[in-house]
Design a protein around this motif. Structure first.
Motif, PDB file in Angstrom:
ATOM      1  N   VAL A   1       0.819  -1.206   0.038  1.00 40.59           N
ATOM      2  CA  VAL A   1      -0.102   0.077   0.180  1.00 40.59           C
ATOM      3  C   VAL A   1       0.964   1.349  -0.025  1.00 40.59           C
ATOM      4  O   VAL A   1       0.600   2.136  -0.424  1.00 40.59           O
ATOM      5  N   LEU A   2       2.039   0.919   0.763  1.00 39.93           N
ATOM      6  CA  LEU A   2       2.625   2.429   0.871  1.00 39.93           C
ATOM      7  C   LEU A   2       3.614   2.760  -0.350  1.00 39.93           C
ATOM      8  O   LEU A   2       3.598   3.749  -1.082  1.00 39.93           O
ATOM      9  N   TYR A   3       4.095   1.586  -1.250  1.00 41.64           N
ATOM     10  CA  TYR A   3       4.761   1.808  -2.327  1.00 41.64           C
ATOM     11  C   TYR A   3       3.636   2.426  -3.519  1.00 41.64           C
ATOM     12  O   TYR A   3       3.788   3.337  -4.195  1.00 41.64           O
ATOM     13  N   ASP A   4       2.571   1.797  -3.360  1.00 41.20           N
ATOM     14  CA  ASP A   4       1.568   2.220  -4.347  1.00 41.20           C
ATOM     15  C   ASP A   4       1.284   3.798  -4.184  1.00 41.20           C
ATOM     16  O   ASP A   4       0.903   4.534  -5.169  1.00 41.20           O
ATOM     17  N   HIS A   5       0.959   3.999  -2.823  1.00 45.57           N
ATOM     18  CA  HIS A   5       0.544   5.552  -2.430  1.00 45.57           C
ATOM     19  C   HIS A   5       1.872   6.286  -2.871  1.00 45.57           C
ATOM     20  O   HIS A   5       1.696   7.650  -3.496  1.00 45.57           O
ATOM     21  N   ALA A   6       3.168   5.861  -2.628  1.00 44.30           N
ATOM     22  CA  ALA A   6       4.140   6.564  -3.094  1.00 44.30           C
ATOM     23  C   ALA A   6       4.488   6.915  -4.531  1.00 44.30           C
ATOM     24  O   ALA A   6       4.633   8.105  -4.891  1.00 44.30           O
ATOM     25  N   GLY A   7       4.123   6.034  -5.238  1.00 41.48           N
ATOM     26  CA  GLY A   7       4.154   5.937  -6.666  1.00 41.48           C
ATOM     27  C   GLY A   7       3.178   6.924  -7.126  1.00 41.48           C
ATOM     28  O   GLY A   7       3.343   7.805  -7.958  1.00 41.48           O
ATOM     29  N   LYS A   8       1.875   7.056  -6.649  1.00 38.07           N
ATOM     30  CA  LYS A   8       0.893   7.865  -6.956  1.00 38.07           C
ATOM     31  C   LYS A   8       1.448   9.274  -6.611  1.00 38.07           C
ATOM     32  O   LYS A   8       1.145  10.297  -7.563  1.00 38.07           O
ATOM     33  N   LEU A   9       1.789   9.538  -5.412  1.00 36.05           N
ATOM     34  CA  LEU A   9       2.111  10.962  -5.223  1.00 36.05           C
ATOM     35  C   LEU A   9       3.370  11.442  -5.901  1.00 36.05           C
ATOM     36  O   LEU A   9       3.366  12.676  -6.228  1.00 36.05           O
ATOM     37  N   GLU A  10       4.192  10.266  -6.285  1.00 43.04           N
ATOM     38  CA  GLU A  10       5.536  10.947  -6.984  1.00 43.04           C
ATOM     39  C   GLU A  10       4.643  11.382  -8.590  1.00 43.04           C
ATOM     40  O   GLU A  10       5.334  12.392  -9.100  1.00 43.04           O
ATOM     41  N   GLY A  11       3.889  10.702  -9.073  1.00 46.00           N
ATOM     42  CA  GLY A  11       3.305  11.070 -10.093  1.00 46.00           C
ATOM     43  C   GLY A  11       3.982  10.746 -11.413  1.00 46.00           C
ATOM     44  O   GLY A  11       3.620  11.320 -12.751  1.00 46.00           O
ATOM     45  N   ALA A  12       4.675   9.842 -11.424  1.00 45.74           N
ATOM     46  CA  ALA A  12       5.693   9.514 -12.416  1.00 45.74           C
ATOM     47  C   ALA A  12       5.474   8.273 -13.060  1.00 45.74           C
ATOM     48  O   ALA A  12       5.937   7.510 -13.688  1.00 45.74           O
ATOM     49  N   GLY A  13       4.361   7.812 -12.627  1.00 41.73           N
ATOM     50  CA  GLY A  13       3.715   6.422 -13.317  1.00 41.73           C
ATOM     51  C   GLY A  13       4.391   5.160 -12.585  1.00 41.73           C
ATOM     52  O   GLY A  13       4.139   4.295 -13.176  1.00 41.73           O
ATOM     53  N   ARG A  14       5.193   5.215 -11.582  1.00 41.19           N
ATOM     54  CA  ARG A  14       5.828   3.935 -10.878  1.00 41.19           C
ATOM     55  C   ARG A  14       4.962   3.380 -10.163  1.00 41.19           C
ATOM     56  O   ARG A  14       4.246   3.853  -9.274  1.00 41.19           O
ATOM     57  N   SER A  15       4.698   1.923 -10.589  1.00 44.17           N
ATOM     58  CA  SER A  15       3.645   0.966  -9.786  1.00 44.17           C
ATOM     59  C   SER A  15       4.622   0.456  -8.472  1.00 44.17           C
ATOM     60  O   SER A  15       5.933   0.700  -8.312  1.00 44.17           O
ATOM     61  N   GLU A  16       3.940  -0.218  -7.602  1.00 50.10           N
ATOM     62  CA  GLU A  16       4.446  -0.788  -6.207  1.00 50.10           C
ATOM     63  C   GLU A  16       5.623  -1.595  -6.933  1.00 50.10           C
ATOM     64  O   GLU A  16       6.640  -1.563  -6.024  1.00 50.10           O
TER      65      GLU A  16
END
Lengths: 311, 249, 249, 311
Positions: free
Chosen positions: B50-65
């Motif tokens: 969940v944390l990776y997913d959330h971090a990826g979304k906040l980064e906004g560069a399209g990186r998945s967990e």
């Protein structure tokens, strides 16, 4: 003899035998052996799949695999408990496993060589196990039957999960699809062999059938498994590695090619590729953990002594 | 702005510790622990996802967990040093989990209380209970081993000597963490020391262990300055994923 | 046509055994062995490099030694099972080297005698001497440990029980090897059994060890059917190379 | 006192002192400590680089790294031999290392985090070692001086090899270049610290200079090293992580920024990041090898007894 007749009448009436009921020595012995082997299989079965937990290619798969291997440990735990109701301790069973005296399912003496093996094991090996185990949910011995109900529910979840892994690979890159086909090639025949020798060559079958420990013959179960699996493979566009496999309209099932019984007996007799490694691995874990078990015991005794002193 | 990186630190902590614990799989000292250890690993990996997913979304560069977990090298990982320490023996493994959970439980409780980030509050609500269980389970083992046999007490003391030098780092806020704390997204790490110390003091008292003084704590994980074990852990973890670039699993 | 694949089998044998031995580096039982073990590893890796290079050229698809070593997965590796066996302890490690060298020495001698391939004769001329040294060094250790203390004799016997089941595979010719043998490029593996048995019999006699009967030898390496250790070995070995596709080192 | 004067005259005349020569106790003690530390550094130094042998990204580099680490073991071996001429056994020195009593170079208590570290260690750490060691080839104690001649030759080969690794990275992909710069950032200051405290704070210097165990001060050697390294870094288009680094025309050398002596003493006192791991690692290897050493001894005794019996 009168007792045996009465016992058989209870069995025939589909009554469940419970641990404190009188039972023939042979019935008890058969069950202890079978439940013990089954429990050991779950425990040793943690190793080939555990081999891929640290390399699972996505976090979702990593978590699912961890949970699956944990379930296997859980099955081991309640099967040992069922065997314990027949008067054999877990310690004793563990020693028999580690000394090589007790058997476990030969399938776990094959290695897991790629990630696809994790999918195929779930699909085929758990699939075959379920075929074997569903009838055991109606086994005449109560604790075993009840344990199997729980086991079967979880196994069928694992089986679906395994199939889904294989499907993802089969629909993936060419390398992934090749990996899936390769795993299928390696695991198909060992899975088929999980049902044991042909009925004609099967030792323990008749008495076990009469006692309703077993309800279908090896060949009946094998046939069911093959019939269920062929269309699944077709759906994935994967090829089962048996050129003789074809639909037999008359019997309403698939015919299959000859099984390599030399290979079967070689592995059953303990010469499978991973046989030594598996036992060495379990033994190392057990020996390495001795100080922990001793400490737990020592602590429990201290605590108990303190409690008594305080009273 | 740097909030996603602060969340990444948390995610890395959870994944690396979960991975380490998962290395025990099938090799625990008793069957009950072959069930308990994967439980703990699953809790940690679940939170990491969940944390990776959330971090990826906040980064906004399209990186998945999985991009974040599998495609960063050892210098990019931002976990604290404690969680990457090798399993060594059961004493080390249990103590490591106790330290981590004794820190994370108040951390998540505080997150629930103060965080403006709904996803994080969601993680916290679940993880707080899991960490309470980890404290209980690992803590009971620390007590059993500390007050067990002579050998187990030796090993437990040795574990404390090995691992306590990594405790202080838990309470250090990296620059990105400090930003997230100032923004009211995550709790101030340093504020949780008292809660941690109380948990440890209580368990160590029962375990007949002493809390050591640490003149020179080891830090650096938040700057990607890890020990030599993490690189091997990641090499193994990422091997299949990296061998098949772009594949779906 | 299949000759390059037969050479690849040889190259894989040498690299995997060399890698295994290199895992000891800095952790040998005495400083002298911290020098001797890398020596053996270097001999093997040196031969592997020439063999990979040669195989790549004969294949003609432009694959370099590193492409062949670093970009094939566990199912594509064609080494025999013996060489991938884990180091376990010093007894296992020395016995594994003795078995391999006792096979390779006559193999290279025969290559010198019969091979039509100049590069292979070049490798053979050098490697034959190296293998003689490996037989001597590992053989002396097998004797020392077999006729040392009770514990060392136990470990030596345990090593024989563990490893002897992998010996027969050395003498099996895969399809590609058989083609290379028929073509007069490489010696017939099965012909070397007598030489091997003589070397082992002599050393085992001094080491107070018995040559065990093996009803069911383990094979499969030439078909890529390995044990579970090789995948981990390759994951580690290839990790940096694979993380930087196309880079030069 | 008369003896001391005579001894000093021999030293001043650049005569070599040999093991059987009479020598002041302080001279002997200083040499035992220094050679022992030097030997231990070679042995512990095998670990950080050994950490990358199994992951070296090409076969050529893998072989070169193996050979390099082996050379370090070799240096350890002949340094122990030089120390043994002074009456201290290798066993005793090993025990002092493992108990933490004897020191070794602090640099090895930093971890190797990427492949680039292997290049930078060769370039900077071996480079700094050579600066320290070249004067030791003229050390007044013969066995040490002779050992150092051989060591220096090999070290300078390692140094060139390390520089070449860094060059390959610096001219490689952006990720490789970043890796090289990162490694340089981490290893620069520890390398600078390898020359020890400033001359004003250096304990053992004066007497060692008089005895010609040492021939240059810490700061002199550090200056030489920096002056040699700056243009090498410039050639690679890499940046040394010291903003104060600049050419000083007057002294004909580079000025550098302040050294973090807190960090220096922390690591020297045994609190470097890998300090505990290194000793634990060596100790584990030593303990694990005990049965092998015992067996070798037992076998040698048996063989000897048999030989005597046969005579």
């Amino acid at each position: 003899p009168e007792f045996l007749e009465r016992f058989q009448r209870r069995i025939d009436a589909e009554e469940k035998i419970e641990p404190n009921d009188a039972m023939p020595e042979g019935y008890r012995r058969t069950l202890v052996r079978q439940i013990g082997q089954h429990a050991h299989s779950e425990i040793v079965g943690m190793l080939p799949e555990g081999n891929w937990i640290t390399r699972a290619p996505s976090l979702r798969r990593k978590a699912a695999l961890l949970a699956k291997v944990q379930d296997e440990g859980g099955h081991g735990l309640y099967l040992y408990a069922a065997a314990e109701t027949l008067g054999v301790s877990r310690e004793q069973m563990t020693e028999e496993l580690l000394s090589g005296k007790a058997k476990y399912s030969s399938i776990f003496n094959y290695p897991t060589l790629t990630w696809a093996d994790i999918g195929v094991i779930g699909w085929l090996v758990d699939g075959a196990a379920i075929m074997n185990q569903i009838p055991l949910c109606r086994c005449s011995f109560g604790p075993y039957a009840r344990a199997m109900i729980r086991v079967c529910k979880e196994e069928s979840f694992h089986q679906r999960q395994g199939y889904e892994i294989v499907m993802t690979l089969a629909q993936g890159t060419p390398a992934q699809k090749a990996m899936a086909q390769d795993a299928l090639n390696r695991w198909w025949w060992p899975s088929i062999m999980m049902f044991g020798p042909h009925d004609a060559d099967s030792e323990h079958s008749d008495q076990s059938m009469a006692w309703k420990i077993k309800r279908f013959t090896n060949d009946e179960l094998r046939q069911k498994f093959i019939d269920a699996t062929v269309p699944q493979a077709e759906y994935l566009d994967l090829t089962l590695p048996d050129p003789d496999l074809k639909w037999n309209e008359d019997k309403g099932g698939y015919d299959h090619g000859p099984i390599d019984w030399d290979e079967f007996w070689r592995v059953v007799k303990g010469h499978g590729p991973m046989a030594k490694d598996r036992i060495k691995d379990r033994k190392a874990a057990w020996d390495k953990g001795a100080w922990v078990r001793e400490a737990a015991l020592a602590h429990a005794e201290k605590r108990c002594a303190r409690k008594i002193a305080a009273e | 702005m740097a909030v996603w990186q602060a969340i990444l630190e948390l995610a890395d902590d959870h994944l690396v510790l979960g991975h380490r614990i998962s290395e025990w799989c099938g090799h625990a000292p008793m069957l009950e622990e072959d069930l308990a250890l994967p439980n703990m690993a699953l809790d940690l990996i679940g939170s990491a996802r969940v944390l990776y997913d959330h971090a990826g979304k906040l980064e906004g560069a399209g990186r998945s967990e999985d991009d974040l977990a599998y495609l960063r090298g050892e210098r990019e990982y931002r976990n604290c040093l404690l969680v990457e320490r090798p399993n060594e023996d059961f004493a080390h493994t249990m103590l490591r989990s106790l330290y981590f959970a004794a820190f994370m439980r108040p951390y998540w409780l505080k997150t629930l209380e103060i965080s403006s980030d709904e996803t994080l509050r969601g993680v916290a609500g679940k993880a707080e209970k899991e960490m309470a269980y980890h404290i209980r389970h690992a803590g009971e083992w620390v007590i059993r081993l500390g007050d067990g046999t002579e050998q187990s007490a030796d090993r437990m003391r040795e574990a404390v000597a090995s691992l306590h030098i990594y405790v202080d780092e838990l309470f250090e806020s990296s620059d990105v963490a400090a930003e997230a704390e100032t923004a009211g997204v995550l709790p101030v790490r340093g504020d949780l020391r008292a809660a941690f110390d109380a948990t440890i003091a209580q368990i160590f008292a029962e375990a007949l262990l002493e809390v050591p003084q640490v003149p020179y704590p080891q830090t650096g994980g938040r700057a990607g300055l890890h020990g030599e074990g993490l690189g091997h852990l990641l090499a193994e973890m990422q091997s299949v994923h990296r061998a098949h670039p772009g594949a779906t699993w």
